[in-house]
Design a protein around this motif. Sequence first.
Motif, PDB file in Angstrom:
ATOM      1  N   ILE A   1       0.861  -1.173   0.000  1.00 21.06           N
ATOM      2  CA  ILE A   1       0.000   0.000   0.000  1.00 21.06           C
ATOM      3  C   ILE A   1       0.902   1.227   0.000  1.00 21.06           C
ATOM      4  O   ILE A   1       1.832   1.321   0.808  1.00 21.06           O
ATOM      5  CB  ILE A   1      -0.916   0.007   1.239  1.00 21.06           C
ATOM      6  CG1 ILE A   1      -1.804  -1.232   1.245  1.00 21.06           C
ATOM      7  CG2 ILE A   1      -1.744   1.281   1.295  1.00 21.06           C
ATOM      8  CD1 ILE A   1      -2.561  -1.444   2.539  1.00 21.06           C
TER       9      ILE A   1
ATOM     10  N   LYS B   1      -0.022   7.718  -0.985  1.00 23.50           N
ATOM     11  CA  LYS B   1      -1.361   7.701  -1.592  1.00 23.50           C
ATOM     12  C   LYS B   1      -2.001   6.360  -1.262  1.00 23.50           C
ATOM     13  O   LYS B   1      -1.943   5.418  -2.056  1.00 23.50           O
ATOM     14  CB  LYS B   1      -1.275   7.904  -3.107  1.00 23.50           C
ATOM     15  CG  LYS B   1      -0.845   9.283  -3.509  1.00 23.50           C
ATOM     16  CD  LYS B   1      -0.988   9.496  -4.998  1.00 23.50           C
ATOM     17  CE  LYS B   1      -0.568  10.910  -5.348  1.00 23.50           C
ATOM     18  NZ  LYS B   1      -0.601  11.137  -6.779  1.00 23.50           N
ATOM     19  N   PRO B   2      -2.626   6.219  -0.092  1.00 24.06           N
ATOM     20  CA  PRO B   2      -3.120   4.929   0.387  1.00 24.06           C
ATOM     21  C   PRO B   2      -4.167   4.253  -0.496  1.00 24.06           C
ATOM     22  O   PRO B   2      -4.412   3.060  -0.338  1.00 24.06           O
ATOM     23  CB  PRO B   2      -3.702   5.250   1.764  1.00 24.06           C
ATOM     24  CG  PRO B   2      -3.070   6.527   2.167  1.00 24.06           C
ATOM     25  CD  PRO B   2      -2.770   7.274   0.906  1.00 24.06           C
ATOM     26  N   ASN B   3      -4.777   4.973  -1.428  1.00 26.91           N
ATOM     27  CA  ASN B   3      -5.695   4.315  -2.356  1.00 26.91           C
ATOM     28  C   ASN B   3      -4.969   3.520  -3.428  1.00 26.91           C
ATOM     29  O   ASN B   3      -5.583   2.716  -4.121  1.00 26.91           O
ATOM     30  CB  ASN B   3      -6.633   5.338  -3.017  1.00 26.91           C
ATOM     31  CG  ASN B   3      -7.772   5.718  -2.105  1.00 26.91           C
ATOM     32  OD1 ASN B   3      -8.103   4.989  -1.169  1.00 26.91           O
ATOM     33  ND2 ASN B   3      -8.365   6.860  -2.365  1.00 26.91           N
TER      34      ASN B   3
ATOM     35  N   VAL C   1      -2.730   0.594  -4.366  1.00 31.13           N
ATOM     36  CA  VAL C   1      -2.347  -0.701  -3.799  1.00 31.13           C
ATOM     37  C   VAL C   1      -1.791  -1.559  -4.925  1.00 31.13           C
ATOM     38  O   VAL C   1      -2.336  -1.576  -6.036  1.00 31.13           O
ATOM     39  CB  VAL C   1      -3.569  -1.410  -3.153  1.00 31.13           C
ATOM     40  CG1 VAL C   1      -3.148  -2.716  -2.505  1.00 31.13           C
ATOM     41  CG2 VAL C   1      -4.257  -0.504  -2.145  1.00 31.13           C
TER      42      VAL C   1
ATOM     43  N   SER D   1      -4.263  -1.192  -8.047  1.00 30.96           N
ATOM     44  CA  SER D   1      -5.575  -0.617  -7.800  1.00 30.96           C
ATOM     45  C   SER D   1      -5.379   0.834  -7.407  1.00 30.96           C
ATOM     46  O   SER D   1      -4.504   1.145  -6.602  1.00 30.96           O
ATOM     47  CB  SER D   1      -6.293  -1.369  -6.672  1.00 30.96           C
ATOM     48  OG  SER D   1      -7.486  -0.696  -6.319  1.00 30.96           O
ATOM     49  N   ASP D   2      -6.193   1.714  -7.970  1.00 31.49           N
ATOM     50  CA  ASP D   2      -6.134   3.128  -7.615  1.00 31.49           C
ATOM     51  C   ASP D   2      -7.297   3.546  -6.720  1.00 31.49           C
ATOM     52  O   ASP D   2      -7.438   4.725  -6.395  1.00 31.49           O
ATOM     53  CB  ASP D   2      -6.125   3.988  -8.881  1.00 31.49           C
ATOM     54  CG  ASP D   2      -4.815   3.860  -9.638  1.00 31.49           C
ATOM     55  OD1 ASP D   2      -3.754   4.024  -9.003  1.00 31.49           O
ATOM     56  OD2 ASP D   2      -4.851   3.586 -10.852  1.00 31.49           O
ATOM     57  N   ASP D   3      -8.118   2.564  -6.319  1.00 32.31           N
ATOM     58  CA  ASP D   3      -9.279   2.872  -5.488  1.00 32.31           C
ATOM     59  C   ASP D   3      -9.324   2.012  -4.220  1.00 32.31           C
ATOM     60  O   ASP D   3     -10.383   1.634  -3.753  1.00 32.31           O
ATOM     61  CB  ASP D   3     -10.572   2.719  -6.288  1.00 32.31           C
ATOM     62  CG  ASP D   3     -10.768   1.319  -6.842  1.00 32.31           C
ATOM     63  OD1 ASP D   3      -9.978   0.408  -6.490  1.00 32.31           O
ATOM     64  OD2 ASP D   3     -11.719   1.130  -7.616  1.00 32.31           O
ATOM     65  N   GLY D   4      -8.155   1.722  -3.689  1.00 32.23           N
ATOM     66  CA  GLY D   4      -8.079   0.978  -2.433  1.00 32.23           C
ATOM     67  C   GLY D   4      -8.369  -0.500  -2.544  1.00 32.23           C
ATOM     68  O   GLY D   4      -8.578  -1.165  -1.536  1.00 32.23           O
ATOM     69  N   GLY D   5      -8.397  -1.044  -3.742  1.00 31.83           N
ATOM     70  CA  GLY D   5      -8.569  -2.483  -3.921  1.00 31.83           C
ATOM     71  C   GLY D   5      -9.892  -2.918  -4.504  1.00 31.83           C
ATOM     72  O   GLY D   5     -10.119  -4.109  -4.680  1.00 31.83           O
ATOM     73  N   SER D   6     -10.775  -1.985  -4.846  1.00 32.12           N
ATOM     74  CA  SER D   6     -12.058  -2.372  -5.446  1.00 32.12           C
ATOM     75  C   SER D   6     -11.886  -2.876  -6.876  1.00 32.12           C
ATOM     76  O   SER D   6     -12.490  -3.873  -7.265  1.00 32.12           O
ATOM     77  CB  SER D   6     -13.043  -1.199  -5.434  1.00 32.12           C
ATOM     78  OG  SER D   6     -13.394  -0.880  -4.109  1.00 32.12           O
TER      79      SER D   6
ATOM     80  N   GLU E   1       4.521   6.913  -5.069  1.00 31.83           N
ATOM     81  CA  GLU E   1       3.663   5.739  -5.252  1.00 31.83           C
ATOM     82  C   GLU E   1       4.000   4.931  -6.502  1.00 31.83           C
ATOM     83  O   GLU E   1       3.525   3.803  -6.663  1.00 31.83           O
ATOM     84  CB  GLU E   1       2.184   6.158  -5.290  1.00 31.83           C
ATOM     85  CG  GLU E   1       1.720   6.779  -6.587  1.00 31.83           C
ATOM     86  CD  GLU E   1       2.089   8.245  -6.749  1.00 31.83           C
ATOM     87  OE1 GLU E   1       1.702   8.822  -7.785  1.00 31.83           O
ATOM     88  OE2 GLU E   1       2.749   8.841  -5.871  1.00 31.83           O
TER      89      GLU E   1
END
Length: 165
Positions: free
Chosen positions: A7, A11-13, A15, A29-34, A59
Amino acid sequence: MACGLAISPSKPNVVYALVEAKENGIYRSDDGGSKWRKVGANGDRPFYFAEIYCDPKNENRLYNIFSRVHRSEDGGKTWSELLDYDHVHPDHHAFWIHPEDPSFIINGNDGGVAISRDRGRKWSYAETLPLGQFYHINVDNEMPYNVYGGLQDNGSWRGPAYTWQ
């Protein structure tokens, strides 16, 4: 199948996943894993190493540790070898990047610990730390007895059980 996750601290989103499967690869993933997309191939099959690290300040800078160490500057699309077999002992199992100064990196491997203060261009071996990975140890029947061990990638060793008289 193995999977390593990273992560981005900055930028924690963002991953990353290092995936060993029918088609090995680096996924992002740029949306936290979705939602995930494959961004590139990893440097080697991950097997039990399966570790990927993200630079705390960038990142898109990634490190993939295995028998060697590879670095990506473009979010995993392309990789270059950072540590080969000649400069730091191979089989890398631990990696730490200073959270405030990413040029300071500590690497743990089968030979001990290596330290870089310039983002991996030069490395120094921490020779004052008595580290090693023994696979087997045994003793003999001498008085005082001796300890014998097979040190990972570094031959067989013998030493006295006691160093004082």
